[in-house]
Write an enzyme that holds these catalytic residues in place. Sequence first.
Site, mmCIF file in Angstrom:
data_model
loop_
_atom_site.group_PDB
_atom_site.id
_atom_site.type_symbol
_atom_site.label_atom_id
_atom_site.label_comp_id
_atom_site.label_asym_id
_atom_site.label_seq_id
_atom_site.Cartn_x
_atom_site.Cartn_y
_atom_site.Cartn_z
ATOM 1 N N ASN A 93 -61.482 -51.186 -16.910
ATOM 2 C CA ASN A 93 -62.215 -50.144 -17.614
ATOM 3 C C ASN A 93 -61.970 -50.337 -19.117
ATOM 4 O O ASN A 93 -60.831 -50.331 -19.568
ATOM 5 C CB ASN A 93 -61.744 -48.768 -17.142
ATOM 6 N N HIS A 136 -67.092 -49.429 -16.984
ATOM 7 C CA HIS A 136 -66.096 -49.153 -15.948
ATOM 8 C C HIS A 136 -65.545 -50.497 -15.489
ATOM 9 O O HIS A 136 -66.124 -51.553 -15.778
ATOM 10 C CB HIS A 136 -66.742 -48.421 -14.781
ATOM 11 N N GLU A 141 -65.486 -52.079 -12.627
ATOM 12 C CA GLU A 141 -66.383 -52.873 -11.795
ATOM 13 C C GLU A 141 -67.519 -53.464 -12.627
ATOM 14 O O GLU A 141 -67.913 -54.623 -12.430
ATOM 15 C CB GLU A 141 -66.949 -52.023 -10.651
ATOM 16 N N SER A 170 -61.818 -45.806 -6.145
ATOM 17 C CA SER A 170 -63.122 -45.653 -5.503
ATOM 18 C C SER A 170 -64.238 -45.745 -6.543
ATOM 19 O O SER A 170 -64.236 -45.007 -7.536
ATOM 20 C CB SER A 170 -63.163 -44.291 -4.802
ATOM 21 N N CYS A 174 -67.537 -45.301 -8.710
ATOM 22 C CA CYS A 174 -68.429 -44.171 -8.990
ATOM 23 C C CYS A 174 -69.861 -44.507 -8.565
ATOM 24 O O CYS A 174 -70.136 -45.599 -8.070
ATOM 25 C CB CYS A 174 -68.376 -43.843 -10.483
ATOM 26 N N CYS A 228 -71.194 -47.732 -10.441
ATOM 27 C CA CYS A 228 -70.612 -48.984 -9.956
ATOM 28 C C CYS A 228 -71.033 -49.265 -8.512
ATOM 29 O O CYS A 228 -71.276 -50.420 -8.140
ATOM 30 C CB CYS A 228 -69.097 -48.932 -10.099
ATOM 31 N N ASP A 259 -64.632 -39.874 -18.549
ATOM 32 C CA ASP A 259 -64.934 -41.103 -17.812
ATOM 33 C C ASP A 259 -65.722 -40.838 -16.544
ATOM 34 O O ASP A 259 -66.569 -41.634 -16.158
ATOM 35 C CB ASP A 259 -63.640 -41.858 -17.476
#
Length: 145
Positions: A39, A50, A52, A77, A79, A82, A142
């Site tokens: 991130n 982010h 990912e 996990s 979002c 992503c 975020d």
Amino acid sequence: MDEFLEAAIEEAKKGLTEGGIPIGSVLVIDGRIVSRGHNRRVQKGSAVLHAEMDCLENAGRLKASDYRRGTLYSTLSPCDMCSGAVLLYGIPKVIIGENRTFLGPEDYLRSRGVQTIVVNNRECCQLMKKFINEHPELWNEDIGR
């Protein structure tokens, strides 16, 4: 612990040392890491980096068939944004370090055929809990709260 999740945790820690949010990700294709990310919203003043997304950006322009052989590892996990990228590129498998501090649309990913595995790694959870306690306003930014 899985070597690929360890690499994602290394990325999360890198982000934290840079003054960012401790979430890391790696993309694995055919048993090897092809890309890493963390991130970097704070560091880059970005709305979308982010872990990912940073990882996928760092992968460059892969062939569609490459993504379809891939596994995305994330310490947290993913979002909605992503998860959408996972679906867009046809990544068939996501390994999630933890989903206790944040739960993304994992059921939706599963409903779309993505094998989604949560390992509930203690270190991933501790990194996020500590960060959220120390920086709640940044965390809420975020996740769009």
